[in-house]
Design a protein around this motif. Sequence first.
Motif, mmCIF file in Angstrom:
data_model
loop_
_atom_site.group_PDB
_atom_site.id
_atom_site.type_symbol
_atom_site.label_atom_id
_atom_site.label_comp_id
_atom_site.label_asym_id
_atom_site.label_seq_id
_atom_site.Cartn_x
_atom_site.Cartn_y
_atom_site.Cartn_z
ATOM 1 N N LYS A 172 0.780 -1.239 0.000
ATOM 2 C CA LYS A 172 0.000 0.000 0.000
ATOM 3 C C LYS A 172 0.812 1.290 0.000
ATOM 4 O O LYS A 172 0.332 2.316 -0.487
ATOM 5 N N TYR A 173 2.012 1.256 0.558
ATOM 6 C CA TYR A 173 2.673 2.521 0.872
ATOM 7 C C TYR A 173 4.080 2.646 0.298
ATOM 8 O O TYR A 173 4.881 3.453 0.780
ATOM 9 N N LEU A 174 4.404 1.903 -0.724
ATOM 10 C CA LEU A 174 5.760 1.911 -1.253
ATOM 11 C C LEU A 174 5.957 3.051 -2.245
ATOM 12 O O LEU A 174 5.108 3.310 -3.108
ATOM 13 N N ALA A 175 7.080 3.739 -2.130
ATOM 14 C CA ALA A 175 7.414 4.836 -3.038
ATOM 15 C C ALA A 175 7.775 4.292 -4.418
ATOM 16 O O ALA A 175 8.164 3.126 -4.553
ATOM 17 N N PRO A 176 7.666 5.133 -5.457
ATOM 18 C CA PRO A 176 8.090 4.694 -6.788
ATOM 19 C C PRO A 176 9.585 4.398 -6.813
ATOM 20 O O PRO A 176 10.345 4.844 -5.944
ATOM 21 N N GLU A 177 10.000 3.684 -7.815
ATOM 22 C CA GLU A 177 11.375 3.209 -7.901
ATOM 23 C C GLU A 177 12.400 4.334 -7.808
ATOM 24 O O GLU A 177 13.454 4.191 -7.182
ATOM 25 N N TYR A 178 12.094 5.490 -8.394
ATOM 26 C CA TYR A 178 13.077 6.581 -8.411
ATOM 27 C C TYR A 178 13.232 7.250 -7.044
ATOM 28 O O TYR A 178 14.124 8.086 -6.867
ATOM 29 N N GLN A 179 12.385 6.878 -6.082
ATOM 30 C CA GLN A 179 12.505 7.435 -4.741
ATOM 31 C C GLN A 179 12.925 6.373 -3.729
ATOM 32 O O GLN A 179 12.681 6.505 -2.539
ATOM 33 N N ARG A 180 13.627 5.371 -4.175
ATOM 34 C CA ARG A 180 14.072 4.308 -3.274
ATOM 35 C C ARG A 180 15.455 4.625 -2.702
ATOM 36 O O ARG A 180 16.263 5.324 -3.318
ATOM 37 N N VAL A 181 15.694 4.095 -1.510
ATOM 38 C CA VAL A 181 17.023 4.132 -0.896
ATOM 39 C C VAL A 181 17.431 2.701 -0.588
ATOM 40 O O VAL A 181 16.586 1.818 -0.451
ATOM 41 N N ARG A 182 18.729 2.483 -0.475
ATOM 42 C CA ARG A 182 19.230 1.122 -0.248
ATOM 43 C C ARG A 182 19.759 0.976 1.170
ATOM 44 O O ARG A 182 20.633 1.740 1.590
ATOM 45 N N PRO A 183 19.234 0.012 1.929
ATOM 46 C CA PRO A 183 19.749 -0.196 3.292
ATOM 47 C C PRO A 183 21.116 -0.866 3.250
ATOM 48 O O PRO A 183 21.362 -1.748 2.415
ATOM 49 N N TYR A 184 21.998 -0.474 4.150
ATOM 50 C CA TYR A 184 23.318 -1.091 4.196
ATOM 51 C C TYR A 184 23.273 -2.480 4.839
ATOM 52 O O TYR A 184 24.114 -3.327 4.532
ATOM 53 N N ILE A 185 22.330 -2.699 5.729
ATOM 54 C CA ILE A 185 22.133 -4.026 6.314
ATOM 55 C C ILE A 185 20.655 -4.378 6.170
ATOM 56 O O ILE A 185 19.795 -3.726 6.783
ATOM 57 N N ARG A 186 20.345 -5.360 5.375
ATOM 58 C CA ARG A 186 18.951 -5.730 5.137
ATOM 59 C C ARG A 186 18.423 -6.618 6.264
ATOM 60 O O ARG A 186 19.164 -7.404 6.859
ATOM 61 N N LEU A 187 17.162 -6.488 6.520
ATOM 62 C CA LEU A 187 16.512 -7.349 7.505
ATOM 63 C C LEU A 187 16.436 -8.758 6.950
ATOM 64 O O LEU A 187 16.002 -8.959 5.812
ATOM 65 N N PRO A 188 16.863 -9.761 7.716
ATOM 66 C CA PRO A 188 16.786 -11.145 7.221
ATOM 67 C C PRO A 188 15.351 -11.539 6.899
ATOM 68 O O PRO A 188 14.397 -11.038 7.512
ATOM 69 N N ALA A 189 15.195 -12.417 5.946
ATOM 70 C CA ALA A 189 13.869 -12.894 5.582
ATOM 71 C C ALA A 189 13.246 -13.655 6.748
ATOM 72 O O ALA A 189 13.950 -14.211 7.603
ATOM 73 N N ALA A 190 11.934 -13.653 6.785
ATOM 74 C CA ALA A 190 11.235 -14.371 7.847
ATOM 75 C C ALA A 190 11.494 -15.864 7.723
ATOM 76 O O ALA A 190 11.468 -16.426 6.624
#
Length: 261
Positions: A172-190
């Motif tokens: 519901k609330y995700l920004a368009p691709e051009y407004q993305r940022v990249r996390p340096y440490i990603r949350l592990p998958a469930a």
Amino acid sequence: MSAIVESPFTATPRARFEVSFAQTAAEVLETQRLRYRIFAGELGAQLKGDGIDCDQYDRFCRHLMVRDTLSGEVIACTRILTDDQAPHAGGFYSSGEFDLAMVDSLPGRVMEIGRTCVDAEYRGGAAIATLWQGIAAYITGHGFDYCFGCASIGLEDGGSSAHAILNQIRGKYLAPEYQRVRPYIRLPAADHRPTDKTRLPPLLKAYVSLGAKACGEPYWDRDFNCADVFMLLDVSELNPRYARHFLGRETTAAEPTSLAA
């Protein structure tokens, strides 16, 4: 600018909370003690201070606080780091968690809010609404075009609730691709099926109610045991339902002089 509200952004006439910027070192210390009590005492964050949450950014920020007029206690706070002060602090706080190249390309003025917290007894909506009114006064008074910050999702249950919330955000609330940022440490998958229904944390709910978007996958903050979602609010694209409360002059007419400084 003080009000009791029945929903996150609907004020009633009877005053209960006051919002202002910390004007003295003692008032800044009140916010830092509240932060420590919530982040370390309640959420289990690994903080270095002894009863005080303080870092290199604090001296370059404006510290906004909400005080309960009945008890006199500071019961909510956030800090604001502006685009002109961020270089003196070594960058925005979020730059330690995300690649902020996207933010550098945004037109107009930008400001970051962070270390936002609300006392557990005041999380029904009124305190965070009052805090947002203070943020609004600062945005309108200084001509900012974008407001961003990290909305944290606790991982106390091992991440099940967090992944359920993240699924809602992606849908519901995700920004368009051009407004993305990249996390340096990603949350592990469930490692198991996420909980089906989970309520959004108050700060995250406030962001999306205003029309802010999540700018991609969260950062795994292991010190604070949470997932940080980078949220971006374009002031020109506020949800019309809340724009009057967030930017309306009737909201800022009674603001303390300390908010205009």
